[in-house]
Design an enzyme around this catalytic site. Structure first.
Site, short mmCIF file in Angstrom:
data_model
loop_
_atom_site.label_atom_id
_atom_site.label_comp_id
_atom_site.label_asym_id
_atom_site.label_seq_id
_atom_site.Cartn_x
_atom_site.Cartn_y
_atom_site.Cartn_z
N ASP A 73 -28.98 -12.62 14.82
CA ASP A 73 -29.54 -12.01 15.45
C ASP A 73 -30.33 -10.14 15.08
O ASP A 73 -29.31 -9.84 13.79
CB ASP A 73 -29.00 -11.18 17.01
N ASP B 34 -30.16 -6.44 14.83
CA ASP B 34 -29.15 -6.22 15.59
C ASP B 34 -29.27 -4.54 16.56
O ASP B 34 -31.20 -4.87 16.90
CB ASP B 34 -27.96 -4.99 14.81
#
Length: 292
Positions: A211, A213
């Site tokens: 992902d 951050d």
């Protein structure tokens, strides 16, 4: 000097096995630093000896701070491991390093504060260089294996290792990205890389992006189900990458051209007559080459 290759994989979140291993056996390894994260799976892949250690233990029982890093590295050294590949999940600070991509890390910033970071200490002091904390030879192999497996891979990147277990605030994330110039963030590669260097093991880090951050404006819209799906895809890609490594590295190897396997050559500072025998005894696997 030629020696047998033994590849170790330290698997992070989502990676709990290596496909295709033959003659497999889960083994217990006792170390002076306590028990490692789990038993270690040993076997052969395409004729090359391999070992697999689940960093968090099977079932993911160890939080990042509680991972027994010293015991893990010592155990691998005792088994005869020569080359270590760290595989771990990470967040990204770069738009171009998207979820599902792999990053071959070459630098670290260590922000951990609650972990034992060295095998050495009072009674036997040593200082190793971690200016170049990863092994170019292993990083080359990881990059080639990833590309051959059809994975989008970025060569080179700075990994910010945070203590955790919480993730970053937005302010922290923006500082790491904008002021510090970091590329990815995780919780486990330190002190692992430092300890591997002290143990004179070649070490490469493959960070798998799950992902963006919290700096990213769309971060809050990411569902945990999306992250889990990415984690599962990364795990499949990692297994495809890892099974290509034995053919790239071969069953035997020469001394590391970068000198990773000679890191302690001039590192120990304590005079022989001043060394603590109890600590020296604990260093038998890690530093036996220079202490014997």
């Amino acid at each position: 000097m030629t020696k047998d290759t033994m590849i170790a994989v330290i698997g992070g979140s989502g990676l709990y096995e290596i496909d295709g291993l033959e003659d497999t056996k889960w083994v217990d390894v006792q170390t002076p630093w306590g028990a490692p994260s789990d038993q270690i799976l040993t076997g052969r892949l395409n004729g090359v000896k391999m070992a697999f250690l689940p960093r968090h233990g099977r079932g993911h029982v160890h939080a990042p701070t509680e991972v027994p890093y010293r015991a893990n590295i010592d155990a691998l050294k005792r088994l005869g491991v020569t080359d270590v590949f760290s595989v771990s999940a990470c967040g990204s600070f770069r738009e171009e390093m998207e979820p599902g991509h792999f990053v071959i890390v070459d630098q670290f910033i260590d922000r951990t504060f609650a972990r034992e970071k060295s095998f050495f200490g009072t009674g036997c002091v040593a200082h190793v260089s971690v200016a170049h904390p990863t092994c170019d030879r292993l990083s080359d192999a990881a990059e080639t294996a990833a590309r051959d497996a059809g994975i989008t891979v970025h060569r080179g990147g700075t990994y910010l290792c945070m203590e955790g277990p919480q993730f970053s605030s937005i302010a922290e994330s923006k500082m790491y990205r904008e002021s510090w110039g970091c590329d990815v963030i995780g919780m486990t590669n330190m002190p692992e890389a430092k300890l591997a260097r002290e143990a004179e093991l070649c070490y490469a880090s493959v960070a798998m992006v799950t992902d963006f951050d919290s700096w990213h404006p769309d971060h809050g819209a990411v569902e945990i189900t999306d992250i889990i799906a990415t984690l599962q895809g990364n795990s499949t890609n990692a297994r495809n990458m890892l099974r290509r490594l034995p053919d790239l590295l071969g069953a035997s190897r020469e001394d590391c051209p970068q000198g990773c396997d000679k890191a302690l050559e001039f590192a120990i500072m304590t005079a022989p007559e001043k060394r603590d025998p109890s600590l020296v005894a604990k260093l038998d696997a890690v530093a036996g080459r220079v202490l014997s």
